[in-house]
Design a protein around this motif. Structure first.
Motif, short mmCIF file in Angstrom:
data_model
loop_
_atom_site.label_atom_id
_atom_site.label_comp_id
_atom_site.label_asym_id
_atom_site.label_seq_id
_atom_site.Cartn_x
_atom_site.Cartn_y
_atom_site.Cartn_z
N VAL A 100 -0.79 -25.95 3.64
CA VAL A 100 -1.62 -25.12 4.50
C VAL A 100 -1.14 -23.68 4.43
CG1 VAL A 100 -2.37 -24.75 6.88
CG2 VAL A 100 -2.04 -27.07 6.04
N GLN A 101 -2.10 -22.77 4.31
CA GLN A 101 -1.80 -21.34 4.38
C GLN A 101 -2.63 -20.77 5.51
OE1 GLN A 101 -2.44 -19.14 0.74
NE2 GLN A 101 -0.76 -17.78 1.29
N GLY A 102 -1.95 -20.33 6.57
CA GLY A 102 -2.66 -19.93 7.77
C GLY A 102 -3.29 -21.16 8.37
N ASP A 103 -4.60 -21.14 8.55
CA ASP A 103 -5.33 -22.30 9.06
C ASP A 103 -6.08 -23.03 7.95
OD1 ASP A 103 -4.53 -21.75 11.63
OD2 ASP A 103 -6.32 -20.60 12.13
N LYS A 104 -5.87 -22.62 6.69
CA LYS A 104 -6.66 -23.16 5.59
C LYS A 104 -5.87 -24.18 4.77
CE LYS A 104 -9.39 -21.77 1.65
NZ LYS A 104 -9.55 -20.81 0.60
N LEU A 105 -6.49 -25.32 4.50
CA LEU A 105 -5.94 -26.34 3.63
C LEU A 105 -6.09 -25.86 2.20
CD1 LEU A 105 -4.86 -29.29 3.33
CD2 LEU A 105 -7.26 -30.02 3.29
N VAL A 106 -4.97 -25.67 1.49
CA VAL A 106 -5.02 -25.10 0.15
C VAL A 106 -4.54 -26.05 -0.95
CG1 VAL A 106 -4.87 -22.71 0.95
CG2 VAL A 106 -2.76 -23.96 0.40
#
Length: 141
Positions: A106-112
């Protein structure tokens, strides 16, 4: 090495489902993608993770109606995640210690992305082979 480099090599595709997906649909998704776990995402937020092992562990309680139940009945809702900047070696130790095989990135609130213990083992074997090749080259020169 950091997780972001590992993801560059393996890719950052992540298969996701929603918590109301049935166990039967989950099993088909796992088979279709030849994967061992999926991240559960509802309204853009990670709400769980579920693996083939979760399904197998539910079988002794009776398979009757299991495939019709939602994944929310079996998923792990306290999801441990990592970030792209985390060190692969520290995650390998953490995954072994806590006995989980899949880790959403996760980067910030985003699943990467997602990494598995298999991805980490493969990376480590390649790293060791590179070190071996360098030592062999040094010795023979």
């Amino acid at each position: 090495m950091r997780i972001q480099e590992l993801l560059k090599g393996k890719g950052s595709d992540v298969v996701t489902i929603t918590s109301d997906t049935t166990i039967g649909e989950l099993v088909q998704t796992l088979a279709d993608h030849r994967i061992g776990a999926v991240v559960v995402v509802d309204d853009g937020a990670i709400t769980g993770i579920i693996s083939e092992r979760d399904v197998v562990r539910a079988l002794p309680g009776g398979a009757e109606g299991l495939l019709e139940k939602p994944v929310s009945t079996l998923m792990t809702s306290e999801v441990i995640t990592c970030s792209p900047g985390d060190e692969v070696s520290s995650l390998a130790a953490s995954m072994t210690e806590h006995r989980f095989r899949h880790l959403p990135v996760v980067q910030g609130d985003k699943l990467v992305g997602i990494v598995s213990i298999g991805d980490i083992v493969k990376f480590r074997l390649e790293e060791l082979q590179g070190e071996r090749d360098q030592l062999e080259s040094y010795i023979t020169s």
